[in-house]
Design an enzyme around this catalytic site. Structure first.
Site, PDB file in Angstrom:
ATOM      1  N   HIS A  78       0.559  -1.271   0.209  1.00 55.26           N
ATOM      2  CA  HIS A  78      -0.031   0.037  -0.375  1.00 55.26           C
ATOM      3  C   HIS A  78       0.621   0.904   0.223  1.00 55.26           C
ATOM      4  O   HIS A  78       1.055   2.498  -0.999  1.00 55.26           O
ATOM      5  CB  HIS A  78      -1.017   0.058   1.166  1.00 55.26           C
ATOM      6  CG  HIS A  78      -1.940  -1.217   0.844  1.00 55.26           C
ATOM      7  ND1 HIS A  78      -2.433  -1.704   2.525  1.00 55.26           N
ATOM      8  CD2 HIS A  78      -2.146  -2.264   0.143  1.00 55.26           C
ATOM      9  CE1 HIS A  78      -3.427  -2.818   1.867  1.00 55.26           C
ATOM     10  NE2 HIS A  78      -3.048  -2.793   0.877  1.00 55.26           N
ATOM     11  N   HIS A 241      -9.192  -1.793  -5.126  1.00 52.92           N
ATOM     12  CA  HIS A 241      -8.398  -2.224  -4.329  1.00 52.92           C
ATOM     13  C   HIS A 241      -7.194  -3.032  -4.764  1.00 52.92           C
ATOM     14  O   HIS A 241      -6.011  -3.016  -4.842  1.00 52.92           O
ATOM     15  CB  HIS A 241      -8.853  -2.768  -2.658  1.00 52.92           C
ATOM     16  CG  HIS A 241      -7.613  -3.132  -1.562  1.00 52.92           C
ATOM     17  ND1 HIS A 241      -7.181  -1.666  -1.483  1.00 52.92           N
ATOM     18  CD2 HIS A 241      -6.485  -3.782  -1.727  1.00 52.92           C
ATOM     19  CE1 HIS A 241      -5.889  -2.908  -0.205  1.00 52.92           C
ATOM     20  NE2 HIS A 241      -5.618  -3.522  -0.674  1.00 52.92           N
ATOM     21  N   ASP A 245      -3.349  -2.503  -4.888  1.00 47.81           N
ATOM     22  CA  ASP A 245      -2.331  -3.551  -5.177  1.00 47.81           C
ATOM     23  C   ASP A 245      -1.152  -3.845  -6.247  1.00 47.81           C
ATOM     24  O   ASP A 245      -0.167  -4.160  -5.592  1.00 47.81           O
ATOM     25  CB  ASP A 245      -2.740  -5.171  -4.821  1.00 47.81           C
ATOM     26  CG  ASP A 245      -3.325  -4.726  -3.337  1.00 47.81           C
ATOM     27  OD1 ASP A 245      -2.791  -4.487  -2.395  1.00 47.81           O
ATOM     28  OD2 ASP A 245      -3.910  -5.916  -2.793  1.00 47.81           O
ATOM     29  N   HIS A 268      -0.772 -10.681  -5.256  1.00 49.09           N
ATOM     30  CA  HIS A 268       0.638 -10.936  -5.435  1.00 49.09           C
ATOM     31  C   HIS A 268       1.394 -11.740  -6.047  1.00 49.09           C
ATOM     32  O   HIS A 268       2.490 -11.167  -6.273  1.00 49.09           O
ATOM     33  CB  HIS A 268       1.281 -10.029  -3.515  1.00 49.09           C
ATOM     34  CG  HIS A 268       0.065  -9.505  -2.895  1.00 49.09           C
ATOM     35  ND1 HIS A 268      -0.143  -8.101  -3.248  1.00 49.09           N
ATOM     36  CD2 HIS A 268      -0.843  -9.540  -1.883  1.00 49.09           C
ATOM     37  CE1 HIS A 268      -1.509  -7.556  -2.538  1.00 49.09           C
ATOM     38  NE2 HIS A 268      -1.335  -8.048  -1.782  1.00 49.09           N
TER      39      HIS A 268
HETATM   40 ZN   LIG Z   1      -3.997  -4.601  -0.479  1.00 54.93          ZN
END
Ligand SMILES: [Zn+2]
Length: 307
Positions: A78, A241, A245, A268
């Site tokens: 973030h 979001h 990310d 991720h």
């Molecule tokens: Zn996040």
């Protein structure tokens, strides 16, 4: 010239780690041109510097984690997203624990911190990674399929699609496109919070995770609805979001990208795999800078607007 940027002065914040629940102090400090973004564990007997790079990412379960030797920094995405959104190139991030504070669960608090400290241009050209050809990574098949792709683009654009089979998510937009040239990162993306489901939170807590998580730093849902009394910040906060990310994950490559990113159910792990695939193919990209602002993509020469 499109110039590198750092902070005008240092700024501090105190918070808790999302997963560790530990109290952590964060200090953001100006850095010289070509320093990049460097996390410094100042709580260790000998401070350890971890410069961001795709290879420094060693764990991508739930968050992006950087390591150097035994030293780790969890949940960097973030803060990295705020740096990408505001175009901050050079920064020292001193932290007193192994996890970046979660603050409000979005990048808005980091945007506020960076903006309050002030962002200044430096006397060195920004170096961008420009895509010369597409790079794609894929995993799974059928209902488990996910992919992420980077393609040549004169600018920086992200398009993300999620596919959550949940009433509260289904009723919102599951696909969003964001282009940096719109200069609306702070307003349209940065405020989107991380999200989780109560049943997962219980399981994570049993494994010592999400110890700092709660309704003040995440959207929490039961099987049917959002539990936060104030509701959502954007109609499509969930997928926004994911864009937030992805911007943080991709900025771990150490340079801003000139590319179009698109992804379906990425996270991720796949974002980092995409960066590693890119770096492994040296003919797929090159480092470029702009001596003449007019040759740069629209909007890249100015500082990003606050809110
Ligand atoms: Zn996040």
């Amino acid at each position: 010239m499109i110039a590198q940027r750092t902070l005008k002065s240092l700024t501090r914040a105190v918070g808790v780690g999302l997963h560790s629940g530990q109290r952590v102090e964060l200090t953001l400090r100006p850095a010289q041109p070509d320093t990049g973004i460097v996390f410094r564990r100042v709580d260790l007997p000998e401070p350890v510097d971890i410069a961001v790079s795709a290879e420094a990412v060693t764990d991508t379960r739930l968050a992006s984690t950087l390591s150097k030797g035994q030293a780790k920094v969890f949940t960097v995405e973030h803060l990295m997203s705020a740096c990408a959104g505001l175009g901050v190139d050079n920064l020292y991030v001193d932290i007193t624990a192994e996890e970046v504070p979660i603050l409000d669960g979005s990048a808005a608090s980091f945007v506020f911190l960076l903006q309050s400290a002030g962002i200044v241009m430096q006397n060195a050209p920004r170096r961008f990674i420009r895509l010369n050809r597409p790079i794609e990574v894929r995993e799974g098949a059928g209902a488990a399929e996910k992919w992420a792709r980077l393609e040549p683009y004169h600018g920086y654009k992200l398009s993300f699609e999620i596919d959550f089979n949940h009433p509260a998510v289904d009723s919102t937009g599951q696909r969003v496109v964001f282009d940096m040239s719109t200069d609306s990162y702070s307003r349209d993306i940065a405020r989107a919070r991380t999200f989780g489901f109560t049943k997962d939170v219980e399981m994570m807590r049993a494994n010592g995770l999400a110890m700092g998580g709660g309704l003040d730093n995440a959207i929490v849902m039961d099987d049917y609805k959002v539990l936060n009394a104030e509701g959502l910040r954007y109609d499509d906060e969930f997928v926004k979001h994911k864009i937030l990310d992805a911007m943080g994950d991709l900025y771990l490559v150490g340079h801003p990208l000139l590319a179009s990113y698109s992804a379906f159910r990425s996270g991720h792990a796949l974002n980092n795999k995409l960066l590693r695939a890119l770096l492994a193919q040296s003919d797929a990209w090159e480092l470029v800078s702009f001596d003449n602002d007019k040759l740069a993509p629209h909007g890249f020469g100015q500082l990003v607007r606050a809110w």
